[in-house]
Each structure stands twice: as structure tokens, then as C-alpha cells.
Design a protein around this motif. Structure first.
Motif, PDB file in Angstrom:
ATOM      1  N   PHE A 176       0.919  36.779   4.683  1.00  0.00           N
ATOM      2  CA  PHE A 176       0.219  35.541   5.019  1.00  0.00           C
ATOM      3  C   PHE A 176       1.155  34.360   4.832  1.00  0.00           C
ATOM      4  O   PHE A 176       1.948  34.339   3.904  1.00  0.00           O
ATOM      5  N   THR A 177       1.030  33.377   5.707  1.00  0.00           N
ATOM      6  CA  THR A 177       1.787  32.141   5.536  1.00  0.00           C
ATOM      7  C   THR A 177       0.964  31.202   4.680  1.00  0.00           C
ATOM      8  O   THR A 177      -0.188  30.923   4.982  1.00  0.00           O
ATOM      9  N   VAL A 178       1.559  30.754   3.589  1.00  0.00           N
ATOM     10  CA  VAL A 178       0.905  29.839   2.661  1.00  0.00           C
ATOM     11  C   VAL A 178       1.528  28.472   2.875  1.00  0.00           C
ATOM     12  O   VAL A 178       2.747  28.332   2.926  1.00  0.00           O
ATOM     13  N   PHE A 179       0.695  27.459   3.003  1.00  0.00           N
ATOM     14  CA  PHE A 179       1.154  26.110   3.300  1.00  0.00           C
ATOM     15  C   PHE A 179       0.463  25.126   2.375  1.00  0.00           C
ATOM     16  O   PHE A 179      -0.703  25.297   2.040  1.00  0.00           O
ATOM     17  N   SER A 180       1.164  24.099   1.975  1.00  0.00           N
ATOM     18  CA  SER A 180       0.537  23.000   1.243  1.00  0.00           C
ATOM     19  C   SER A 180       1.261  21.710   1.588  1.00  0.00           C
ATOM     20  O   SER A 180       2.433  21.716   1.955  1.00  0.00           O
ATOM     21  N   SER A 181       0.537  20.603   1.486  1.00  0.00           N
ATOM     22  CA  SER A 181       1.133  19.303   1.757  1.00  0.00           C
ATOM     23  C   SER A 181       0.350  18.240   1.014  1.00  0.00           C
ATOM     24  O   SER A 181      -0.762  18.484   0.548  1.00  0.00           O
ATOM     25  N   GLY A 182       0.923  17.067   0.907  1.00  0.00           N
ATOM     26  CA  GLY A 182       0.287  15.965   0.209  1.00  0.00           C
ATOM     27  C   GLY A 182       1.330  14.992  -0.291  1.00  0.00           C
ATOM     28  O   GLY A 182       2.339  14.765   0.363  1.00  0.00           O
ATOM     29  N   CYS A 183       1.101  14.445  -1.478  1.00  0.00           N
ATOM     30  CA  CYS A 183       2.041  13.521  -2.119  1.00  0.00           C
ATOM     31  C   CYS A 183       2.677  14.222  -3.310  1.00  0.00           C
ATOM     32  O   CYS A 183       2.022  14.994  -3.998  1.00  0.00           O
TER      33      CYS A 183
ATOM     34  N   THR B  26       0.857  -1.176   0.000  1.00  0.00           N
ATOM     35  CA  THR B  26       0.000   0.000   0.000  1.00  0.00           C
ATOM     36  C   THR B  26       0.890   1.220   0.000  1.00  0.00           C
ATOM     37  O   THR B  26       2.006   1.191   0.512  1.00  0.00           O
ATOM     38  N   GLY B  27       0.405   2.286  -0.587  1.00  0.00           N
ATOM     39  CA  GLY B  27       1.195   3.495  -0.693  1.00  0.00           C
ATOM     40  C   GLY B  27       1.349   4.214   0.641  1.00  0.00           C
ATOM     41  O   GLY B  27       0.629   3.957   1.605  1.00  0.00           O
ATOM     42  N   LEU B  28       2.283   5.096   0.666  1.00  0.00           N
ATOM     43  CA  LEU B  28       2.554   5.949   1.804  1.00  0.00           C
ATOM     44  C   LEU B  28       1.328   6.816   2.081  1.00  0.00           C
ATOM     45  O   LEU B  28       0.698   7.311   1.157  1.00  0.00           O
ATOM     46  N   LYS B  29       0.977   7.003   3.335  1.00  0.00           N
ATOM     47  CA  LYS B  29      -0.182   7.820   3.692  1.00  0.00           C
ATOM     48  C   LYS B  29       0.305   9.177   4.193  1.00  0.00           C
ATOM     49  O   LYS B  29       1.203   9.240   5.028  1.00  0.00           O
ATOM     50  N   CYS B  30      -0.294  10.241   3.674  1.00  0.00           N
ATOM     51  CA  CYS B  30       0.140  11.598   3.986  1.00  0.00           C
ATOM     52  C   CYS B  30      -1.042  12.502   4.279  1.00  0.00           C
ATOM     53  O   CYS B  30      -2.156  12.244   3.825  1.00  0.00           O
ATOM     54  N   PHE B  31      -0.786  13.580   5.021  1.00  0.00           N
ATOM     55  CA  PHE B  31      -1.781  14.626   5.162  1.00  0.00           C
ATOM     56  C   PHE B  31      -1.776  15.441   3.884  1.00  0.00           C
ATOM     57  O   PHE B  31      -0.723  15.677   3.295  1.00  0.00           O
ATOM     58  N   GLN B  32      -2.950  15.872   3.447  1.00  0.00           N
ATOM     59  CA  GLN B  32      -3.056  16.684   2.238  1.00  0.00           C
ATOM     60  C   GLN B  32      -3.801  17.971   2.605  1.00  0.00           C
ATOM     61  O   GLN B  32      -4.985  17.946   2.916  1.00  0.00           O
ATOM     62  N   CYS B  33      -3.077  19.069   2.607  1.00  0.00           N
ATOM     63  CA  CYS B  33      -3.637  20.355   3.026  1.00  0.00           C
ATOM     64  C   CYS B  33      -3.285  21.429   2.010  1.00  0.00           C
ATOM     65  O   CYS B  33      -2.343  21.305   1.255  1.00  0.00           O
ATOM     66  N   GLY B  34      -4.025  22.503   2.082  1.00  0.00           N
ATOM     67  CA  GLY B  34      -3.719  23.666   1.278  1.00  0.00           C
ATOM     68  C   GLY B  34      -3.997  24.910   2.083  1.00  0.00           C
ATOM     69  O   GLY B  34      -4.876  24.925   2.939  1.00  0.00           O
TER      70      GLY B  34
END
Length: 117
Positions: free
Chosen positions: A54-61, A18-26
Motif C-alpha cells: 500500500f502507498t502511505v501518504f501524509s501532508s500538512g505543516c 498569515t501563515g502558509l496554507k497547506c493541504f493536510q492529508c493522511g
């Protein structure tokens, strides 16, 4: 017959990957409620930068070839750059705001408890 039994026995230990699990945010770490499962050639990532105060953040794969590289984006016509930070274990790109609030809460609770001793 023994060979068939042995092959069946050994096959029972094979677990589909199974693939790696990550938080996905924007945009914000405080609303990081989504989760993603990465493909085989991907890792978890996080990026943050400050644009227009402003602090801009993103996360995911993201694909592994983008790890450690700079990424350009724009917000309200202002271009800003973010570096892609990658990691390779489940949910390693967790929200910094959540971690910070847990640490802060622990310190406050400890201070409160020691005030009564």
C-alpha cells in the motif's frame, strides 16, 4: 500633528502576517480535503512510502528542521521510512493523484477532440 497623521497612514499599509496554507492529508492523496495554516517556523510538507503493498501518504505543516529528513512510522506492525519533502508557498503540497487525474483528463479530452477532426 503631521507626524501622527504620517504614522497612521503608514500603519494602514501594515498587514498582519498569515501563515502558509497547506493541504493536510493522511493515508491517501485522493481524500485530501483538509487544509491547515502553518505557524511562522513551519512549511508545507508531503511524505509517501509503500508498506505492505500500500502507498502511505501524509501532508500538512511541519517545522522547517524536519524538511529533507527521513521519518519512520509503522503500519500493521511493519516499520517503513518516508522522506519529508517541504515547500514554502500556499498549497504547494497538493495531492499528486488530483494533479495526475487533471493531466489524464486533459489528454483524454484532447484525444477525443482530435478523433473528430
Amino acid at each position: 500633528m503631521k507626524l501622527l497623521f504620517l504614522a497612521t497612514f503608514l500603519a494602514s499599509f501594515i498587514v498582519p502576517a498569515t501563515g502558509l496554507k497547506c493541504f493536510q492529508c493522511g493515508i491517501s492523496t485522493s481524500i485530501c480535503l483538509f487544509k491547515a495554516t502553518c505557524d511562522a517556523d513551519e512549511q508545507c510538507f508531503s511524505r509517501n512510502s509503500t508498506a505492505l503493498g500500500f502507498t502511505v501518504f501524509s501532508s500538512g505543516c511541519t517545522s522547517t528542521d524536519k524538511c529533507g529528513k527521513e521519518f519512520a512510522d509503522s503500519l500493521a506492525g511493519v516499520t517503513y521510512k518516508m522522506t519529508t519533502t517541504c515547500c514554502n508557498y500556499d498549497y504547494c503540497n497538493g495531492a499528486a493523484a488530483v494533479k495526475l487525474s487533471l493531466v489524464t483528463g486533459s489528454i483524454v479530452a484532447l484525444a477525443w477532440l482530435t478523433s473528430y477532426l
